[in-house]
Scaffold this active site. Sequence first.
Site, PDB file in Angstrom:
ATOM      1  CB  THR A 171      57.609  41.078  21.277  1.00 50.68           C
ATOM      2  OG1 THR A 171      56.741  41.876  22.087  1.00 50.68           O
ATOM      3  CG2 THR A 171      57.824  39.737  21.954  1.00 50.68           C
ATOM      4  CE1 TYR A 178      56.923  38.669  37.824  1.00 51.93           C
ATOM      5  CE2 TYR A 178      57.145  40.758  38.954  1.00 51.93           C
ATOM      6  CZ  TYR A 178      57.208  39.382  38.969  1.00 51.93           C
ATOM      7  OH  TYR A 178      57.543  38.734  40.123  1.00 51.93           O
ATOM      8  CE1 TYR A 184      51.757  43.085  20.868  1.00 52.98           C
ATOM      9  CE2 TYR A 184      53.929  43.927  21.406  1.00 52.98           C
ATOM     10  CZ  TYR A 184      53.116  42.898  20.982  1.00 52.98           C
ATOM     11  OH  TYR A 184      53.675  41.683  20.680  1.00 52.98           O
ATOM     12  NE  ARG A 233      56.160  37.056  23.093  1.00 53.68           N
ATOM     13  CZ  ARG A 233      57.377  36.521  23.174  1.00 53.68           C
ATOM     14  NH1 ARG A 233      58.159  36.775  24.198  1.00 53.68           N
ATOM     15  NH2 ARG A 233      57.824  35.730  22.215  1.00 53.68           N
TER      16      ARG A 233
END
Length: 294
Positions: free
Chosen positions: A44, A107, A133, A138
């Site tokens: 990220t 998403y 992870y 996020r």
Amino acid sequence: MFKGSIVALITPMDEKGQICRTSLKKLINYHVVNKTQAIVSVGTTGESATLSQEEHIHVVMLTLELSDERIPIIAGTGANATTEAISLTKRFEKSGISGCLTVTPYYNRPTQEGLYQHFKAISEHTELPQILYNVPSRTGCDLLPETVARLSQLKNIIGIKEATGDLSRINKIKELVQNDFLLISGDDATALDFMQLGGQGVISVTANIAAKEMRKMCSYALKGDFISARSVNKRLMLLHEALFIEPNPIPIKWLAKKIGLIKHDTLRLPMTPILDSTCFKLEKAIQYANLKTL
């Protein structure tokens, strides 16, 4: 190689937004000299979301080349499409990569069964060690302890980067997995508490500019010397917090440029240049941490 202070490395870019080899080499040398335990390339913090897959692979392989086997490299290989994550992971087979950090599919908001099947499919297509992870803030989905326990039974899923900031997660996961399953913090502000509760290290944003200090803090913690670890961490706490005033990696890139680690703090849209008000708070934090410019 998967314990202690592991840096979530920024991806330096020139003024035109292209990968800057010179700055990347300087960053890697900085972490070698300061004995960072490993580098996560293109996670990220490395702006995986705005790099093409070709660029993503290029940065990981360039990081491997410039590290010259002096420090282990972990590749960020997550994607919200399982087939893409498998393809990216397979690309690094036999490359010299030490392992992969694989974020939950963002998403899509999959179910827990969907998350299990996603990571299981990746595991079945590679021999590389896999670190899960989990960063719900996020991704929009949360990898629950019960699902982590199921995944921990698979041959090459060796640990998790837990970035919820919820310290109660540690005991919940520890109760369900074998002792050799790695628990790694993904939140600098709570990393020391995480380690005191049984975690083995942190994948750190702060380490980009405070490599020596983060390595010392983790080293003390792994030895059980939490008095010394807290002394180091106290100086860094304002920095841990200030680095997330704006979305990561906006603040850390600005600071890396300020102290001379990279030439430019270039970002790609939709990331935008840092605000003046944030710069002021970062300067206070870096003064309190007593970090020196290069």
